[in-house]
Design an enzyme around this catalytic site. Structure first.
Site, PDB file in Angstrom:
ATOM      1  N   ASN A  46     -11.499 -13.573  14.535  1.00 46.54           N
ATOM      2  CA  ASN A  46     -11.496 -14.704  15.489  1.00 46.54           C
ATOM      3  C   ASN A  46     -10.819 -15.954  14.946  1.00 46.54           C
ATOM      4  OD1 ASN A  46     -13.443 -16.151  13.910  1.00 46.54           O
ATOM      5  ND2 ASN A  46     -15.109 -15.044  14.903  1.00 46.54           N
ATOM      6  N   HIS A  58     -18.436 -13.831 -25.077  1.00 41.69           N
ATOM      7  CA  HIS A  58     -19.122 -12.564 -24.826  1.00 41.69           C
ATOM      8  C   HIS A  58     -20.580 -12.577 -25.291  1.00 41.69           C
ATOM      9  CE1 HIS A  58     -15.206 -11.147 -23.798  1.00 41.69           C
ATOM     10  NE2 HIS A  58     -15.538  -9.869 -23.798  1.00 41.69           N
ATOM     11  N   ARG A  85     -26.440  -4.269 -28.986  1.00 40.26           N
ATOM     12  CA  ARG A  85     -25.276  -3.568 -29.542  1.00 40.26           C
ATOM     13  C   ARG A  85     -25.579  -3.125 -30.963  1.00 40.26           C
ATOM     14  NH1 ARG A  85     -21.237  -4.714 -33.199  1.00 40.26           N
ATOM     15  NH2 ARG A  85     -19.217  -3.688 -32.850  1.00 40.26           N
ATOM     16  N   ILE A 101     -11.665 -18.262  12.962  1.00 38.13           N
ATOM     17  CA  ILE A 101     -12.440 -19.506  12.904  1.00 38.13           C
ATOM     18  C   ILE A 101     -13.487 -19.404  11.802  1.00 38.13           C
ATOM     19  CG2 ILE A 101     -14.117 -20.948  14.133  1.00 38.13           C
ATOM     20  CD1 ILE A 101     -11.311 -21.354  15.145  1.00 38.13           C
ATOM     21  N   ARG A 119     -29.066   0.328 -27.177  1.00 41.85           N
ATOM     22  CA  ARG A 119     -28.149   0.978 -26.237  1.00 41.85           C
ATOM     23  C   ARG A 119     -28.012   2.459 -26.575  1.00 41.85           C
ATOM     24  NH1 ARG A 119     -21.915  -0.010 -28.067  1.00 41.85           N
ATOM     25  NH2 ARG A 119     -22.278  -0.161 -30.289  1.00 41.85           N
ATOM     26  N   HIS A 137     -19.512 -22.085  15.813  1.00 42.32           N
ATOM     27  CA  HIS A 137     -19.852 -21.252  14.661  1.00 42.32           C
ATOM     28  C   HIS A 137     -21.270 -21.476  14.170  1.00 42.32           C
ATOM     29  CE1 HIS A 137     -19.846 -19.521  10.642  1.00 42.32           C
ATOM     30  NE2 HIS A 137     -18.694 -18.922  10.909  1.00 42.32           N
ATOM     31  N   GLU A 168     -17.392  -6.012 -11.620  1.00 37.71           N
ATOM     32  CA  GLU A 168     -18.843  -6.135 -11.767  1.00 37.71           C
ATOM     33  C   GLU A 168     -19.531  -6.572 -10.480  1.00 37.71           C
ATOM     34  OE1 GLU A 168     -17.198  -6.804 -15.938  1.00 37.71           O
ATOM     35  OE2 GLU A 168     -16.698  -7.483 -13.911  1.00 37.71           O
ATOM     36  N   ASP A 214     -13.954 -12.943   9.018  1.00 37.73           N
ATOM     37  CA  ASP A 214     -12.956 -13.607   8.179  1.00 37.73           C
ATOM     38  C   ASP A 214     -13.561 -14.011   6.844  1.00 37.73           C
ATOM     39  OD1 ASP A 214     -10.519 -13.859   9.888  1.00 37.73           O
ATOM     40  OD2 ASP A 214     -11.886 -14.940  11.197  1.00 37.73           O
ATOM     41  N   GLY A 215     -14.775 -14.540   6.901  1.00 38.34           N
ATOM     42  CA  GLY A 215     -15.435 -14.971   5.676  1.00 38.34           C
ATOM     43  C   GLY A 215     -15.669 -13.831   4.712  1.00 38.34           C
TER      44      GLY A 215
END
Length: 666
Positions: free
Chosen positions: A189, A474, A521, A191, A358, A265, A412, A159-160
């Protein structure tokens, strides 16, 4: 599966339950409930379907098994022990103890048969997608009948896992790309630690959600072995879609007081409840860590059956290799993750130059892609900005699974975790690309890549405020510091074409951890060196670019700031203030060098300045309390590059003035 009576099967399943409960109780720490509830589905999977070889755990033809619900680690350890892997009863008894091979959550590299490091929920889910992606890519390159075309990737998820956003991203990616060799068993389950899932997980229909992603979904009861078996068979037959099997289980099954409750758990059952559970299941209270002789004999039969499957596969592989020599050689290249011995020399050829790093990286990628067949790349919808496409490599898709460029979409977090799956499987060298600012979205898989020692390459561009008008949302400020704080992650910020080539060569030849390439950049100014570029010195993390006689101080810089530092030093030299220029493309690499080398590059008696367009906290350990760090301690701004340089003091004149003022106080 070998024939067995219902009583023997029940005893075998209870063996898994009780090994887990005993280990957690002895450690006085752990999660007994998940292994107790999921033992039935795991038993069916491992005995009837999973293809493995305990004598060669990394055997190429194996099915991959991922325990994404890593808190249930004793389920995996119990299975590895019973299935004949190098996991002893003593290993189980040392569960969660110092220097144990059975840590609290499975960790890659400690115990044979553990495919991934699973702990943070959702990561294993996405890692499995990476395994399936790699299988699809390489199988397509090798052609029909190849040894990799028929293995499956199985996982037990919780579930997690399904609540975590990374699993949603990865599930969407897997459905879109029709990764049909994924078969996930969902331990449904209901839980979690805080209680029933109804407190936080009722606003969606998991079945409809996954069907919407393009998955094949089934539902079965967790104690019905035949239904579980039929569901797995059906999932394997549906090779056009990934499969999710919802298995309704009871956490802590067998415990009179804790079954179906969150108390099963995250804590041991307790001595009294452990005894009550064993009585309820008809299990001897002593000895602890019991494996009945008949159960041991049953698993020996399972191992013998698996060994026959292995031999049949190997016979098929031998025939394929004889008939497809060229393809077999390509497979071996992938298995070895082969990189040419003179890769550094070959990528350096023609690499010199000043441009946005880059763009210099893009040119290097094209060189190495031709030299390293196992290299595959991808981007989070930013390939045109990151410049990470392998030209001519094609885009991976259901119609073109041999493509070398993966379109991860704007995902990402999943991108990092899926690439980790490629790296765990060990048949590709993956790289991924996005803006440095969005490394925050990737931090969990980056940390796990470092923890697991994975060869994963992270390409992060737009590396400073000088990306310009997009503004502070950014513009990375604290990101270099945060990434450098991750042990075993090599963060490389090159200043020109030569250093870009060295960084890529380092990433390709480094097998014991991930490497990050931090790229600009903006176009950067050329760097003038006193002597011919020394690639071996650059590989050591820091080297002297220019060292005039009579230097009174040193400036350490990275990336675009190396040329800036050089321009500032020229202004200072006009005033008789001579300084040494040191480029530090990889701080972690430099810190790992012998003291003699570090002192040669940065003599202890030479006052030091660090210059980097970032937070800069980590530089103080090199420059000392009397040194100077010229960084940025606030968020950026939306403006053109030149205006930002003036505003933040990153012009030659302003850097020179600050250094001159600092020198005047010494």
């Amino acid at each position: 599966m070998p024939s067995a009576s219902r009583d023997l099967v029940e005893k075998a399943v209870n063996t898994i339950r009780m090994l887990a409960a005993d280990a957690v109780q002895q450690a006085n720490s752990g999660h007994p409930g998940m292994p107790m509830g999921a033992a039935d589905m795991a038993f069916v999977l491992w005995t009837r379907h999973l293809r493995f070889d305990p004598k060669e755990p990394r055997w190429l033809g194996r099915d991959r098994f991922v325990l994404s619900a890593g808190h249930g680690s004793m389920l995996l350890y119990s299975l590895l022990h019973l299935a004949g892997f190098d996991c002893t009863i003593e290993d189980l008894k040392k569960f969660r103890q110092i220097h144990s091979r059975t840590p609290g959550h499975p960790e890659f590299g400690y115990l044979p048969g553990v495919e991934i490091t699973s702990g943070p929920l959702g990561q294993g889910f996405a890692n499995g997608v990476g395994f399936a992606l790699g299988q699809a890519m390489l199988s397509a390159k090798l052609g029909p009948g190849n040894p990799l075309e028929d293995h499956f990737v199985y996982a037990i998820v919780s579930d997690g896992d399904l609540m975590e956003g990374v699993a949603a991203e990865a599930a969407s990616f897997a459905g879109h790309n029709a990764l049909g060799r994924l078969v996930y068993l969902y331990d449904d389950n209901e839980i979690t630690i805080d209680g029933h899932t109804s407190i936080a997980f009722t606003g969606e229909d998991v079945t409809k959600r996954f069907e919407g992603y393009g998955w094949h979904v089934q539902e079965v009861e967790g104690r019905d072995h035949e239904a579980i078996d039929r569901a797995i068979v059906a999932a394997k037959a549906e090779t056009g879609k990934p499969s999710l099997i919802r298995v309704r289980t009871t956490i802590g099954f067998g415990s009179p007081a804790k079954a179906g409750k969150s108390s099963a758990h995250g804590a041991p059952l307790g001595e009294a409840e452990l005894a009550a559970t064993k009585k309820n299941l008809g299990w001897p209270e002593e000895p602890r860590f019991l494996v009945p002789d008949e159960v041991r004999a049953f698993w020996r039969e399972v191992q013998a059956e698996k060994a026959r499957e292995v031999e049949a596969w190997r016979a098929k592989e031998r025939g394929w290799r004889q008939a497809h020599g060229e393809k077999a050689a390509l497979l071996d290249v992938h298995v070895e993750r082969w990189v040419p011995e003179r890769i550094l020399e070959r990528v350096l050829d023609g690499a010199a130059g000043a441009e946005a790093t880059r763009k210099l990286s893009a040119a290097t990628i094209q060189k190495i892609a031709a030299l390293v067949p196992c290299l595959v790349g991808g981007s989070a919808d930013l390939a045109e900005s990151n410049l990470t496409d392998i030209k001519g490599g094609g885009s991976f898709s259901p119609a073109n699974p041999a493509g070398r460029n993966v379109h991860y979409g704007i995902r990402e977090h999943a991108m990092g975790a899926i690439a980790n799956g490629l790296a765990y499987d060990g048949l590709h060298v993956p790289f991924t690309g996005t803006f440095l600012q969005f490394a925050d979205y990737m931090r969990p898989p980056v940390r796990l890549a470092a923890l697991s020692g994975l060869q994963n390459i992270f390409v992060w561009t737009h590396d400073s405020i000088f990306l310009g008008e997009d503004g502070p949302t950014h513009q990375p400020i604290e990101h270099l510091t945060a990434l450098r704080a991750i042990p075993s992650l090599h963060v490389c910020r090159p200043c020109d074409g030569d250093e870009v080539a060295v960084a890529w060569a380092h990433a390709l030849t480094r097998r014991d951890g991930p490497t990050a390439l931090i790229l600009s950049r903006q176009k950067i100014a050329p760097v003038k060196r006193d002597a011919e570029f020394d690639a071996e010195a650059a590989l050591r993390g820091a080297y002297v670019v220019a060292g005039p006689e009579g230097a009174r101080f040193a400036i350490l810089a990275t990336g675009a700031e190396v040329a800036l530092a050089q321009a500032a030093l020229e202004l200072l030299a006009q005033k008789g203030l001579r300084g040494r220029l040191v480029s530090v493309p990889c701080l972690a690499c430099f810190e790992a060098q012998p003291k003699g080398w570090r002192d040669e590059v940065l003599p202890p008696a030479l006052p030091a300045v660090a210059l980097e367009a970032a937070r800069g906290i980590e530089w103080w350990k090199l420059v000392g309390k009397d040194g100077l760090v010229l960084g940025i301690d606030r968020f950026g701004a939306s403006a053109p590059e030149k205006a930002l340089a003036e505003e933040f003091g990153f012009t030659p004149a302003k850097v020179a003035a600050r250094v001159e003022s600092w020198l005047a106080t010494r």
